[in-house]
Design a protein around this motif. Structure first.
Motif, PDB file in Angstrom:
ATOM      1  N   ALA A  77       0.791  -1.234   0.000  1.00 17.78           N
ATOM      2  CA  ALA A  77       0.000   0.000   0.000  1.00 17.78           C
ATOM      3  C   ALA A  77       0.822   1.281   0.000  1.00 17.78           C
ATOM      4  CB  ALA A  77      -0.935   0.003   1.215  1.00 17.78           C
ATOM      5  N   SER A  78       2.137   1.194   0.040  1.00 16.82           N
ATOM      6  CA  SER A  78       2.927   2.404   0.193  1.00 16.82           C
ATOM      7  C   SER A  78       3.089   3.213  -1.083  1.00 16.82           C
ATOM      8  CB  SER A  78       4.310   2.066   0.772  1.00 16.82           C
ATOM      9  OG  SER A  78       4.989   1.147  -0.066  1.00 16.82           O
ATOM     10  N   ASN A  79       2.750   2.623  -2.240  1.00 13.85           N
ATOM     11  CA  ASN A  79       2.829   3.378  -3.494  1.00 13.85           C
ATOM     12  C   ASN A  79       1.967   2.725  -4.574  1.00 13.85           C
ATOM     13  OD1 ASN A  79       4.279   1.121  -4.182  1.00 13.85           O
ATOM     14  ND2 ASN A  79       6.138   2.197  -4.768  1.00 13.85           N
ATOM     15  N   PHE A 137      -1.447   2.369  -2.993  1.00 16.50           N
ATOM     16  CA  PHE A 137      -1.656   3.671  -2.349  1.00 16.50           C
ATOM     17  C   PHE A 137      -2.925   4.331  -2.874  1.00 16.50           C
ATOM     18  CE2 PHE A 137      -0.988   8.242  -1.742  1.00 16.50           C
ATOM     19  CZ  PHE A 137      -0.658   8.270  -0.393  1.00 16.50           C
ATOM     20  N   THR A 164      -5.890   2.562  -1.360  1.00 18.08           N
ATOM     21  CA  THR A 164      -5.961   2.914   0.062  1.00 18.08           C
ATOM     22  C   THR A 164      -6.613   4.269   0.252  1.00 18.08           C
ATOM     23  OG1 THR A 164      -4.017   1.594   0.647  1.00 18.08           O
ATOM     24  CG2 THR A 164      -4.578   3.420   2.107  1.00 18.08           C
ATOM     25  N   LYS A 165      -6.180   5.250  -0.528  1.00 21.32           N
ATOM     26  CA  LYS A 165      -6.725   6.603  -0.394  1.00 21.32           C
ATOM     27  C   LYS A 165      -8.214   6.632  -0.739  1.00 21.32           C
ATOM     28  CE  LYS A 165      -5.451  11.386  -1.147  1.00 21.32           C
ATOM     29  NZ  LYS A 165      -4.434  12.312  -1.686  1.00 21.32           N
ATOM     30  N   LEU A 192      -2.142   0.177   6.112  1.00 22.89           N
ATOM     31  CA  LEU A 192      -1.241   0.064   4.980  1.00 22.89           C
ATOM     32  C   LEU A 192      -0.203  -0.990   5.333  1.00 22.89           C
ATOM     33  CD1 LEU A 192      -2.320   3.154   5.016  1.00 22.89           C
ATOM     34  CD2 LEU A 192      -0.470   3.542   3.373  1.00 22.89           C
ATOM     35  N   ALA A 240       4.269   7.284   3.688  1.00 20.31           N
ATOM     36  CA  ALA A 240       2.944   7.166   3.065  1.00 20.31           C
ATOM     37  C   ALA A 240       1.841   7.295   4.112  1.00 20.31           C
ATOM     38  CB  ALA A 240       2.825   5.828   2.336  1.00 20.31           C
TER      39      ALA A 240
END
Length: 259
Positions: free
Chosen positions: A15-17, A21, A24-25, A36, A47
C-alpha cells in the motif's frame, strides 16, 4: 464515488505506493480505517504520515508477504487491536523489471530468466497472496463474513512474449482466487479479482522505459482502481464472489448486472 465504508476495517498490502496507495486513499475517503501493509521502512512510514496529515484514519502495519512470521504477527495485531477484519486487499507484488529492466522494449525469452528471479517473483506475487489470505481468512470465517479482493492483470499479460515470470504469476493468482472463492462460499466470505485493464503508471515500469513508451502506449493512472475497489469493499457488493472485474470496464460491468 459509490460505497459507504464508515467503521470498516480494511488491510491493503503493497500500500505504500502505486495501485496500493491509490486504492488505500479511495477507501479512506469513504470513511474506512485502513492499515497500509508493506515491508517496514521509511517509504511506508512516509505514506502513512502523508495520509494522516490529510485527516484520514490510516494505520501503519509493517508486513512482509513472503514471511509467514511477519504475516502471523500482523494477523495477531489485527485480532488484538481491531478484533475483526472486514476487507483484505491482496495487492503486494513485484514486476518484470526485477528480472528484465527493459521488459517492454527488449523482451527476453523465458530461458534467459535467472531461477532466483523467477522464484523471488513467484514467492511475492503468488505465495504472498496465499500466505496473507491463509492468515486472515480464519478470522473472517469466525466472523461469518468478510471480503477478499485479489489484484490481478490482463489476460494478455499472461500470454505476452517475454513476460515470464510475471505472466505465470498472475495466471496462478487468478486460479487461486477462483478456488478461494469456492472454498469460502459456505462461510459467508467473498473473493473477487480486480485488475486495471492496461499498463499503469507505477513503479513497476521504470522511468526510462516509460519515456520510451510515450506516444506509443496509453498508460492508466492508478486512480482507475478507486471506484471498483470501493464498490467491492462496500455492502453494495454483498454476495458477489468469484468475479473478475476490469477497472476500465467497471461501469459497463455494473450496467450489465442491472446496477
Amino acid at each position: 464515488m459509490i460505497g459507504e465504508l464508515t467503521n470498516q476495517r480494511i488491510i491493503v498490502t503493497g500500500a505504500s505506493n502505486g495501485l496500493g496507495f491509490a486504492m488505500t486513499k479511495a477507501l479512506l475517503k469513504q470513511g474506512a480505517t485502513v492499515a497500509l501493509a508493506s515491508r517496514p521502512g521509511p517509504k511506508l512510514s512516509k505514506a502513512v504520515q502523508q495520509l494522516k496529515e490529510q485527516g484520514f484514519d490510516a494505520v501503519e502495519l509493517g508486513m512482509d508477504v513472503r514471511s509467514e512470521q511477519s504475516i502471523e504477527e500482523a494477523a495477531a495485531w489485527v485480532k488484538r487491536e481491531w478484533g475483526r477484519i472486514d476487507v483484505l486487499v491482496n495487492n503486494a507484488g513485484i514486476g518484470m523489471k526485477t528480472v528484465n529492466p527493459n521488459f517492454l522494449t527488449e523482451p527476453q525469452p523465458f530461458f534467459r530468466v535467472p531461477p532466483e528471479g523467477f522464484r523471488d517473483l513467484m514467492d511475492t506475487n503468488v505465495t504472498g497472496y496465499f500466505l496473507t489470505s491463509r492468515a486472515f481468512a480464519p478470522l473472517m470465517v469466525q466472523q461469518g463474513k468478510g471480503k477478499i479482493i485479489n489484484i490481478s492483470m490482463n489476460y494478455e499479460t499472461m500470454k505476452r512474449k517475454g513476460f515470464v515470470p510475471y505472466g505465470p504469476s498472475r495466471a496462478a493468482t487468478e486460479s487461486l482466487s477462483f478456488i478461494m472463492a469456492e472454498d469460502l462460499k459456505e462461510y459467508g466470505v467473498t473473493v473477487n479479482m480486480l485488475l486495471p485493464g492496461g499498463a499503469t503508471v507505477t513503479g513497476m515500469i521504470p522511468d526510462e522505459v516509460r519515456e520510451q513508451l510515450q506516444g506509443k502506449v496509453t498508460l492508466l493512472e492508478p486512480g482507475v482502481m478507486a471506484e471498483p475497489v470501493v464498490y467491492l469493499a462496500s455492502e453494495e457488493s454483498n454476495g458477489i464472489t468469484g468475479e473478475r472485474i476490469v477497472a476500465v470496464d467497471f461501469k459497463k460491468w455494473l450496467e450489465e448486472r442491472g446496477n
